[in-house]
Design a protein around this motif. Structure first.
Motif, PDB file in Angstrom:
ATOM      1  N   ALA A  76      45.740  37.597  45.392  1.00 39.54           N
ATOM      2  CA  ALA A  76      44.676  38.020  46.305  1.00 39.54           C
ATOM      3  C   ALA A  76      43.749  39.016  45.613  1.00 39.54           C
ATOM      4  O   ALA A  76      42.526  38.962  45.779  1.00 39.54           O
ATOM      5  CB  ALA A  76      45.288  38.640  47.567  1.00 39.54           C
ATOM      6  N   GLU A 135      43.186  39.174  42.406  1.00 42.79           N
ATOM      7  CA  GLU A 135      42.417  38.400  41.441  1.00 42.79           C
ATOM      8  C   GLU A 135      41.249  37.716  42.146  1.00 42.79           C
ATOM      9  O   GLU A 135      40.124  37.709  41.648  1.00 42.79           O
ATOM     10  CB  GLU A 135      43.355  37.370  40.784  1.00 42.79           C
ATOM     11  N   ASP A 136      41.518  37.158  43.326  1.00 40.98           N
ATOM     12  CA  ASP A 136      40.451  36.505  44.093  1.00 40.98           C
ATOM     13  C   ASP A 136      39.369  37.508  44.474  1.00 40.98           C
ATOM     14  O   ASP A 136      38.180  37.196  44.430  1.00 40.98           O
ATOM     15  CB  ASP A 136      41.017  35.895  45.383  1.00 40.98           C
ATOM     16  N   THR A 176      37.300  38.229  41.406  1.00 36.27           N
ATOM     17  CA  THR A 176      36.436  37.078  41.106  1.00 36.27           C
ATOM     18  C   THR A 176      35.248  37.026  42.071  1.00 36.27           C
ATOM     19  O   THR A 176      34.104  36.806  41.663  1.00 36.27           O
ATOM     20  CB  THR A 176      37.257  35.775  41.213  1.00 36.27           C
ATOM     21  N   ALA A 177      35.529  37.263  43.361  1.00 38.88           N
ATOM     22  CA  ALA A 177      34.462  37.221  44.365  1.00 38.88           C
ATOM     23  C   ALA A 177      33.438  38.326  44.100  1.00 38.88           C
ATOM     24  O   ALA A 177      32.226  38.111  44.209  1.00 38.88           O
ATOM     25  CB  ALA A 177      35.058  37.371  45.760  1.00 38.88           C
ATOM     26  N   SER A 194      36.853  31.919  36.266  1.00 31.37           N
ATOM     27  CA  SER A 194      37.328  31.299  37.506  1.00 31.37           C
ATOM     28  C   SER A 194      37.159  29.777  37.485  1.00 31.37           C
ATOM     29  O   SER A 194      36.412  29.221  36.673  1.00 31.37           O
ATOM     30  CB  SER A 194      36.537  31.859  38.692  1.00 31.37           C
TER      31      SER A 194
END
Ligand code: HEC
Ligand code: HEC
Length: 408
Positions: free
Chosen positions: A24, A26-27, A30-31, A191
């Motif tokens: 989460a 990492e997400d 990335t976002a 990503s």
């Protein structure tokens, strides 16, 4: 026994919770990176983002058809300011290792930029180092310093998610803020969105029976690989890696193909920054090595060499009419022209020697850099027009976002 089972049984959900949290985080990173990549407030004047020169619709490279059709260098945030080279694809760039000499082959491998100067020697990652460049380059996003980049991110729409991820302190320390921005952008560049591996060729590799290439594409692939034909795979490898990693179509090495100057390169006219004006010659990797004491003695043998670009997304464009430009200076304008160049560079006379030159048709213009020209692997491939067309058709199977015709 029971206790051990119980403990082990307990530890599994705990562990997966931890890895869940890591995923989460990492997400979230990335976002955040994606928002910074598309953030047009991070330039002076505002209006330019990374995506202005690396747009998804054209495969994360330069989207401006008119610029591509001429000088190919994309204009910076300040009107009339241009750098030296064409924007390459930002996707798949994160796979390039830090710049180093291959011990067996004794040539340079890795780094980011056409000349490898974002080496990865400081942060261990070429693309993280690269990501700090454009914000402060006067020819690109033109912000004055790291503190201003941090200030704008913190004061802007994404300030809260930036602090949420990196902690409150990130906004009071300009260097920490600048490094954090680079890490976020790097995460986005690593990503699945930017490295989709969703081309027709990827489908074909996974299941050739279900997703066959057309007859022409299959012929193109064969010619792309054969050493006595295109020999393209020698530098643009087409096979999966040791652990099944999909091919990147670059080995991240450097070569001088003898591409001519792009006479429309706006850098020739930027005489305040470029005192040599139209006499300027792009030194490529050699030019960068000259600035590195331990490698300066290798500069001469690397003059005019540029990093082998990946061929993924090479033909991706939102409409047939959009012009894309190829090579470090965008001198070539179509895949047909590129393949014809590989095939006939050394067969046709130099345009400069003809009274009525038609570049690419009855002649080729002289190389920008004559030194270190690769005459072994290209220049006279003996391909027929049908064979050239087949190689082009094969390269068109490398565009991401392909959907199989039947199961749509
Ligand atoms: C004004 C256009 C422009 C803007 C804005 C811009 N770039 Fe670039 N980008 C370029 C050019 C030109 C190059 C190649 C420069 C060179 O090789 O000397 C490049 C190179 C790169 C590369 C190297 C790719 C490779 O394979 O070596 C990456 C990655 C990249 N840019 C990402 C970014 C990111 C991230 C941003 C925003 C922070 C950004 N760019 C903003 C024009 C731009
Ligand atoms: C010796 C290594 C080598 C071989 C062999 C080779 N290439 Fe390349 N390729 C390069 C390098 C280096 C560049 C960038 C050169 C430059 O910018 O001046 C390049 C650029 C390209 C580009 C432009 C991509 C872009 O984004 O600008 C295409 C397309 C391409 N090659 C296709 C092919 C095909 C097709 C073949 C076989 C017919 C082939 N290459 C053989 C090294 C090679």
């Amino acid at each position: 026994m029971n206790r051990i089972t119980l403990v082990a049984g307990l530890s599994i959900p705990l562990l997966s919770l931890a890895s869940h949290q890591a995923a989460a985080a990492e997400d979230a990173l990335t976002a955040l990176g994606k928002r910074l990549f598309f953030d047009t407030t991070l330039s002076e004047p505002a209006g330019q983002s990374c995506a202005s020169c690396h747009a998804p619709a054209v495969g994360w490279s330069g989207p401006d058809s008119a610029m591509n059709a001429s000088g190919a260098v994309h204009e910076g945030a300040v009107r009339g300011r241009f750098g030296k080279r064409r924007p390459p694809m930002a996707a798949y760039a994160s796979f390039s290792p830090p710049l180093h000499i291959d011990p067996e082959e004794e040539h340079f491998v890795g780094g980011a930029f056409w000349d490898g100067r974002a080496t990865g020697w400081l942060l261990g990652s070429p693309v993280a180092e690269q990501a700090q460049g454009p914000f402060l380059t006067p020819f690109e996003q033109n912000l004055p310093d790291a503190a201003e980049v941090t200030r704008r991110i913190c004061a802007g729409r994404h300030g809260q998610s930036f602090r949420d991820y990196f902690g409150e302190g990130v906004c009071s320390d300009p260097v920490a803020g600048f490094n954090a921005a680079a890490r976020a952008i790097e995460a986005f560049e690593r990503s699945a969105e930017m490295n989709a591996f969703s081309s027709k060729y990827d489908h074909y590799l996974r299941d050739p029976k279900r997703f066959p290439l057309s007859e022409q594409e299959a012929l193109g692939l064969e010619l792309f690989v054969r050493e006595d034909k295109g020999n393209c795979a020698a530098c643009h490898p087409h096979t999966p890696g040791e652990h099944g990693e999909p091919p990147l179509f670059t080995d991240f090495t450097y070569d001088n193909l003898g591409v001519a100057r792009n006479p429309a390169n706006p850098w020739y006219g930027m005489t305040e920054s470029n005192p040599q004006g139209a006499e300027w010659i792009d030194p490529g990797l050699g030019g960068f090595l000259e600035t590195v004491p331990r490698f300066a003695h290798l500069a001469a043998e690397n003059l005019g060499k540029y990093k082998v670009p990946s061929l993924r997304n090479v033909d991706l464009r939102p409409s047939d009419g959009l012009v894309k430009a190829y090579m470090h200076n965008g001198a070539q304008k179509s895949l047909e022209e590129v393949v014809h160049f590989y095939n006939t560079r050394d067969v046709k006379p130099k345009c400069e020697t003809l009274a009525t030159p038609e570049p690419g048709k009855n002649c080729w213009p002289a190389p920008e850099v004559v030194a270190n020209l690769n005459t072994e692997e290209l220049g006279d491939l003996g391909l027929t027009p049908e064979e050239e067309a087949a190689i082009v058709a094969f390269m068109r199977t490398l565009n991401d976002g392909w959907t199989p015709p039947e199961d749509g």
